[in-house]
Design a protein around this motif. Sequence first.
Motif, PDB file in Angstrom:
ATOM      1  N   TYR A  21       0.835  -1.201   0.000  1.00  0.00           N
ATOM      2  CA  TYR A  21       0.000   0.000   0.000  1.00  0.00           C
ATOM      3  C   TYR A  21       0.871   1.253   0.000  1.00  0.00           C
ATOM      4  O   TYR A  21       0.624   2.193  -0.760  1.00  0.00           O
ATOM      5  N   GLU A  22       1.904   1.257   0.821  1.00  0.00           N
ATOM      6  CA  GLU A  22       2.819   2.403   0.867  1.00  0.00           C
ATOM      7  C   GLU A  22       3.503   2.613  -0.486  1.00  0.00           C
ATOM      8  O   GLU A  22       3.612   3.742  -0.964  1.00  0.00           O
ATOM      9  N   ALA A  23       3.944   1.535  -1.113  1.00  0.00           N
ATOM     10  CA  ALA A  23       4.593   1.640  -2.424  1.00  0.00           C
ATOM     11  C   ALA A  23       3.620   2.161  -3.477  1.00  0.00           C
ATOM     12  O   ALA A  23       4.000   2.970  -4.337  1.00  0.00           O
ATOM     13  N   LEU A  24       2.368   1.720  -3.409  1.00  0.00           N
ATOM     14  CA  LEU A  24       1.355   2.189  -4.357  1.00  0.00           C
ATOM     15  C   LEU A  24       1.086   3.679  -4.174  1.00  0.00           C
ATOM     16  O   LEU A  24       1.023   4.435  -5.159  1.00  0.00           O
ATOM     17  N   ILE A  25       0.936   4.112  -2.938  1.00  0.00           N
ATOM     18  CA  ILE A  25       0.717   5.534  -2.660  1.00  0.00           C
ATOM     19  C   ILE A  25       1.923   6.347  -3.114  1.00  0.00           C
ATOM     20  O   ILE A  25       1.775   7.402  -3.757  1.00  0.00           O
ATOM     21  N   ASP A  26       3.118   5.866  -2.811  1.00  0.00           N
ATOM     22  CA  ASP A  26       4.348   6.558  -3.231  1.00  0.00           C
ATOM     23  C   ASP A  26       4.424   6.685  -4.752  1.00  0.00           C
ATOM     24  O   ASP A  26       4.879   7.704  -5.269  1.00  0.00           O
ATOM     25  N   HIS A  28       2.130   7.198  -6.760  1.00  0.00           N
ATOM     26  CA  HIS A  28       1.195   8.228  -7.228  1.00  0.00           C
ATOM     27  C   HIS A  28       1.610   9.648  -6.822  1.00  0.00           C
ATOM     28  O   HIS A  28       1.005  10.614  -7.289  1.00  0.00           O
ATOM     29  N   GLN A  29       2.610   9.742  -5.955  1.00  0.00           N
ATOM     30  CA  GLN A  29       3.036  11.061  -5.484  1.00  0.00           C
ATOM     31  C   GLN A  29       3.481  11.935  -6.661  1.00  0.00           C
ATOM     32  O   GLN A  29       4.239  11.497  -7.523  1.00  0.00           O
ATOM     33  N   GLY A  30       2.979  13.155  -6.683  1.00  0.00           N
ATOM     34  CA  GLY A  30       3.374  14.114  -7.710  1.00  0.00           C
ATOM     35  C   GLY A  30       2.647  13.954  -9.035  1.00  0.00           C
ATOM     36  O   GLY A  30       2.910  14.715  -9.967  1.00  0.00           O
ATOM     37  N   LEU A  31       1.755  12.979  -9.136  1.00  0.00           N
ATOM     38  CA  LEU A  31       1.015  12.785 -10.382  1.00  0.00           C
ATOM     39  C   LEU A  31      -0.289  13.575 -10.347  1.00  0.00           C
ATOM     40  O   LEU A  31      -0.935  13.669  -9.303  1.00  0.00           O
ATOM     41  N   SER A  32      -0.661  14.098 -11.483  1.00  0.00           N
ATOM     42  CA  SER A  32      -1.978  14.732 -11.602  1.00  0.00           C
ATOM     43  C   SER A  32      -3.031  13.622 -11.596  1.00  0.00           C
ATOM     44  O   SER A  32      -2.708  12.429 -11.691  1.00  0.00           O
ATOM     45  N   THR A  33      -4.288  13.992 -11.506  1.00  0.00           N
ATOM     46  CA  THR A  33      -5.363  12.993 -11.548  1.00  0.00           C
ATOM     47  C   THR A  33      -5.307  12.198 -12.833  1.00  0.00           C
ATOM     48  O   THR A  33      -5.425  10.969 -12.819  1.00  0.00           O
ATOM     49  N   ASP A  34      -5.119  12.862 -13.972  1.00  0.00           N
ATOM     50  CA  ASP A  34      -5.038  12.157 -15.256  1.00  0.00           C
ATOM     51  C   ASP A  34      -3.832  11.223 -15.298  1.00  0.00           C
ATOM     52  O   ASP A  34      -3.929  10.090 -15.781  1.00  0.00           O
ATOM     53  N   GLU A  35      -2.691  11.677 -14.792  1.00  0.00           N
ATOM     54  CA  GLU A  35      -1.490  10.836 -14.760  1.00  0.00           C
ATOM     55  C   GLU A  35      -1.690   9.642 -13.829  1.00  0.00           C
ATOM     56  O   GLU A  35      -1.259   8.529 -14.141  1.00  0.00           O
TER      57      GLU A  35
END
Length: 65
Positions: A21-26, A28-35
């Motif tokens: 879960y932590e790796a998945l959240i990481d 997504h860091q810095g990505l826009s919603t579309d990204e």
Amino acid sequence: MTASTPKLITEAHLEAPDDFYEALIDAHQGLSTDESNAYNARLVLVLANHIGSLAVLREALAAAK
């Protein structure tokens, strides 16, 4: 389904769920919603390719509904 046909595993099976879960959240860091949405789509396709079995993938699609 025959005895040799793979089946979707629906019980807890991750060896380190909190770490995943932590790796998945990481990821997504810095990505826009579309990204983020595009990343999720690519991840689904990569994991589907890893699974490989259309029968298992159909079970997963139904379970996710």
